[in-house]
Design a protein around this motif. Sequence first.
Motif, PDB file in Angstrom:
ATOM      1  N   THR A 154      -8.790  10.241  -5.841  1.00  0.00           N
ATOM      2  CA  THR A 154      -7.482   9.835  -6.386  1.00  0.00           C
ATOM      3  C   THR A 154      -6.865   8.756  -5.503  1.00  0.00           C
ATOM      4  O   THR A 154      -6.309   7.756  -5.980  1.00  0.00           O
ATOM      5  N   LYS A 155      -6.960   8.979  -4.167  1.00  0.00           N
ATOM      6  CA  LYS A 155      -6.387   8.011  -3.236  1.00  0.00           C
ATOM      7  C   LYS A 155      -7.068   6.669  -3.363  1.00  0.00           C
ATOM      8  O   LYS A 155      -6.419   5.608  -3.361  1.00  0.00           O
ATOM      9  N   LEU A 156      -8.412   6.663  -3.488  1.00  0.00           N
ATOM     10  CA  LEU A 156      -9.144   5.402  -3.620  1.00  0.00           C
ATOM     11  C   LEU A 156      -8.782   4.699  -4.926  1.00  0.00           C
ATOM     12  O   LEU A 156      -8.672   3.453  -4.958  1.00  0.00           O
ATOM     13  N   LYS A 157      -8.596   5.496  -5.963  1.00  0.00           N
ATOM     14  CA  LYS A 157      -8.252   4.924  -7.271  1.00  0.00           C
ATOM     15  C   LYS A 157      -6.898   4.234  -7.186  1.00  0.00           C
ATOM     16  O   LYS A 157      -6.711   3.131  -7.741  1.00  0.00           O
ATOM     17  N   ILE A 214       2.738   4.680   5.581  1.00  0.00           N
ATOM     18  CA  ILE A 214       3.368   5.999   5.463  1.00  0.00           C
ATOM     19  C   ILE A 214       3.633   6.269   3.974  1.00  0.00           C
ATOM     20  O   ILE A 214       4.156   5.403   3.252  1.00  0.00           O
ATOM     21  N   ASP A 215       3.293   7.488   3.511  1.00  0.00           N
ATOM     22  CA  ASP A 215       3.517   7.811   2.092  1.00  0.00           C
ATOM     23  C   ASP A 215       4.945   8.306   1.896  1.00  0.00           C
ATOM     24  O   ASP A 215       5.760   8.311   2.820  1.00  0.00           O
ATOM     25  N   ILE A 246       0.836  -1.201   0.000  1.00  0.00           N
ATOM     26  CA  ILE A 246       0.000   0.000   0.000  1.00  0.00           C
ATOM     27  C   ILE A 246       0.873   1.254   0.000  1.00  0.00           C
ATOM     28  O   ILE A 246       0.587   2.242  -0.707  1.00  0.00           O
ATOM     29  N   THR A 247       1.981   1.202   0.760  1.00  0.00           N
ATOM     30  CA  THR A 247       2.910   2.339   0.780  1.00  0.00           C
ATOM     31  C   THR A 247       3.478   2.588  -0.612  1.00  0.00           C
ATOM     32  O   THR A 247       3.573   3.739  -1.089  1.00  0.00           O
ATOM     33  N   ASN A 248       3.854   1.519  -1.322  1.00  0.00           N
ATOM     34  CA  ASN A 248       4.413   1.666  -2.676  1.00  0.00           C
ATOM     35  C   ASN A 248       3.382   2.249  -3.632  1.00  0.00           C
ATOM     36  O   ASN A 248       3.714   3.086  -4.514  1.00  0.00           O
ATOM     37  N   LEU A 249       2.135   1.805  -3.498  1.00  0.00           N
ATOM     38  CA  LEU A 249       1.096   2.339  -4.379  1.00  0.00           C
ATOM     39  C   LEU A 249       0.907   3.835  -4.135  1.00  0.00           C
ATOM     40  O   LEU A 249       0.747   4.628  -5.095  1.00  0.00           O
ATOM     41  N   ASP A 262       3.406   5.859  -5.773  1.00  0.00           N
ATOM     42  CA  ASP A 262       3.257   5.950  -7.245  1.00  0.00           C
ATOM     43  C   ASP A 262       1.938   6.598  -7.615  1.00  0.00           C
ATOM     44  O   ASP A 262       1.336   6.282  -8.658  1.00  0.00           O
ATOM     45  N   THR A 263       1.438   7.457  -6.769  1.00  0.00           N
ATOM     46  CA  THR A 263       0.146   8.099  -7.022  1.00  0.00           C
ATOM     47  C   THR A 263       0.130   8.843  -8.345  1.00  0.00           C
ATOM     48  O   THR A 263      -0.859   8.809  -9.103  1.00  0.00           O
ATOM     49  N   VAL A 264       1.207   9.521  -8.689  1.00  0.00           N
ATOM     50  CA  VAL A 264       1.264  10.322  -9.936  1.00  0.00           C
ATOM     51  C   VAL A 264       1.094   9.417 -11.161  1.00  0.00           C
ATOM     52  O   VAL A 264       0.377   9.750 -12.112  1.00  0.00           O
ATOM     53  N   GLU A 265       1.729   8.260 -11.141  1.00  0.00           N
ATOM     54  CA  GLU A 265       1.650   7.363 -12.289  1.00  0.00           C
ATOM     55  C   GLU A 265       0.292   6.647 -12.344  1.00  0.00           C
ATOM     56  O   GLU A 265      -0.212   6.323 -13.427  1.00  0.00           O
ATOM     57  N   LEU A 266      -0.266   6.351 -11.132  1.00  0.00           N
ATOM     58  CA  LEU A 266      -1.462   5.512 -11.120  1.00  0.00           C
ATOM     59  C   LEU A 266      -2.772   6.296 -11.121  1.00  0.00           C
ATOM     60  O   LEU A 266      -3.854   5.704 -11.301  1.00  0.00           O
ATOM     61  N   GLN A 267      -2.696   7.608 -10.907  1.00  0.00           N
ATOM     62  CA  GLN A 267      -3.956   8.350 -10.806  1.00  0.00           C
ATOM     63  C   GLN A 267      -4.712   8.412 -12.129  1.00  0.00           C
ATOM     64  O   GLN A 267      -5.923   8.604 -12.147  1.00  0.00           O
TER      65      GLN A 267
END
Length: 827
Positions: free
Chosen positions: A157-160, A251-252, A103-106, A109-114
């Motif tokens: 975005t976080k849920l996505k 932790i992000d 979950i931390t890794n995801l 990578d929020t910018v890539e996965l959003q």
Amino acid sequence: MATKDNVSSLQPSPENSAPSRFNLRGKLTIANMGITFLVVLGMGLYIYFRIQDGSTQLISRLEENIRIRAQQELLNTGREQSILLDSFFETMSRNTSIVGSSITNLLEDTVELQDSPYWNPTISLRRLSSGSWDNLNAEPSSIFLPAEVELSASLLTKLKVLKHTDLIIPSILKDNPDIVAIYFGGISKETIYYPNIDLANIVPADFDVTGRVWYVDATLDNNPDKKVVWSAPYQDAALNGLVITTSIPVIDARSQFQGVAAMDIQLNRITDLVGEIKIGDTGYAFLVDNNNRLFSLPEKGYTDFNITDENARLGEIMDPSALTAASPEFFEILDAVSQSPGGVFSIELNGQERFIAYQVIPQVQYKLVLIVPSQELLADAALIEEEIQRETRTTVYFSLIIIIVVFVLAASTSLAISNRLTAPLQNLNEVAQEIIKGNYEARSNVRSQDELETLSDTLNTMTDTVKNLVSSLEQRVEERTAALQVELQHGEKRTKQYEAVTKVAQAINARQNLQELLPQITEVISQQFGFYHVGIFLNDASNQYAVLGAANSEGGKRMLQRGHQLKIGAQGIVGYVTSTGKPRIARNVGEDSAYFNNPDLAETLSEMALPLSISDTIIGALDVQSKNANAFTDEDVEVLTILADLVSIAIQNARLYDQMQRSLMEAESVTRQYFRDNWSRLSEEQRISGYRYTSSGSIPIFLATDGENSADLENRRTYTVPIVIRGQAVGELSVIVPKQEPIKGDQLDLVRAVAERVGVFAENARLFDQTARRAERERLVSDITNKIRGTNDPKEMVETAIQELRQALNVSRIEIIPQKISPPDKE
């Protein structure tokens, strides 16, 4: 002369002497066998006890070693089983960390996965009528947001991004069947739950995931080290049994806390593993945490500890107040287990010793507890102990056989030695028997060149000596008999002398009157010593003559009648003794210059006089005369001196007694006169001779009245009892009763008692009155003295004294007449 029969009668009878039942050879044999037996017995006992002691110590050490080894093996088993159980929890902890790190890794990578087309929240999310948010049931996970949360762009975005966990977590669930659920709770109160259980329709619309215990415990405030946190076990509401929750903070990339990842793990596998642990035949294991929560306990454990399922469900804290029927040993075990991470001890349970081993499971800090009866682990020790005892008994049996063989050999050797030693003694015995029979010519002929040969020569010499002694024995017996007779006579004489001392002492104690005591003393001395005349002389008051005070003989009694006396220092032996104070003995009166030839005692051939003195003062003499010359021995002088001292003391005591009696009589006479004078004066002062008591009261009787009417007294009877005070009759108590009425004895006793009390009270009243008068007189004297001292004028002093005395004495005139004092003579 002594005969053979006399000699033989002195020997002990063989029939009557217990030791004579065996001859010397038999005695030596028995003695040697006894000594040998005692030595062998002592050695045997020593060997036996040493073997027993060694066996006991060996068994004790062996049992101790086996016990330690059994406890160590049980502890090792506990460690092995705890490692096995810990591997399960370690796997679950690692999976929890994998979920958290994924979950931390995801999030990183929020910018890539959003912009990823994998999941569109605007399509999948819908708002329910309760206000909470829900996703499609066909998706792998359930998404829940409470009614109060609004879907912001950042939250969508976080849920996505988090929805990409669909690609990871289902595989983890599949690979780990013990994991019941994996879920994530975010700081915006969002919840993502695997598998999809339509969470929005299960929890209330205002369900707040951030308030759950597993969430709070994993936050950075409570878990700054960011470790996996284990919750307390609990019964799953979905019937998955006992479940435990692990959680870890997420932790992000900016090190910001975003939520908590968690897993629900069922413990069925753990309870099965614990239940499958077997130790010995009946041993078992159970699992608890430090708070005494019970995770696993087999049926054997429930029986041992008297615990029922209704009272103790798995996952709950074992409370003694709730489990009242449970055995105290169960809680003792729990308390001991909670003190340290691991160990082993023993406890008495249901009358049987149990070994208890426990070991901590590091990941969750649970304690694995192993219980097994000690006898199952110590079975080898019992077998070895039995083998040692069997070998010990065998050793003892062989030792006993050896002891018997040694004893038989020693007895045989002792018999042979005894036969060799007693042969010369037998010869000596035969010679001795001949000597006993009176054959003094018998001789022993032993040539053994040892002590027995010396004994043989000594016996021969003794025979010669006995032969010579027997010939002179009768003469020596006669001489000893004569000497013994003399000693007996001397003893009888001494006995009589001391008996005389005793009788004189008894007479002194019994009598105080010299007129009775002194004649008795002379009679006792004459009878016990055999002297025909004994006289006691006492010095007169002027100390000029010694006067005969007592005598026992006829001549002495005639002398008493005419008042016989001797001039002190001038006449006879008595005069000499009473003058010098020294004893004098005339063993032959014809040769003594001081002897007084008395015609009343013409038979006297020897005389002895002893002084009677008190504190160096001569008061008389004890005169003893005998019809035999040289009749007085040193022993007679010694005993008679003692008697003279006793007579002196008796005379002094009698004189003191007479003096005391006279003084006492004078004092009593003065006291009686003073007492009579006081009572007479009291009667005259009061003018009353008594009191008459009637039913109407008491009436004084004055001296001038005659008392009762003589006509009344003719019809009455009077009983009079004296009133006695200090032995003096001061009055009488008269009781007048009708003439025809007799008075009883107890009534007379009562009258006497009343008379006694009246005397006591009357004397007390008189003494009180006398004391009061004396006190009043002293007071008047004190008052007059004080008034006289109130002035320094002599004239005024005299006037004050006259005035006060006139008032005190109630007189009309007082004169003070001065006396002329003649001047002293001039030299």
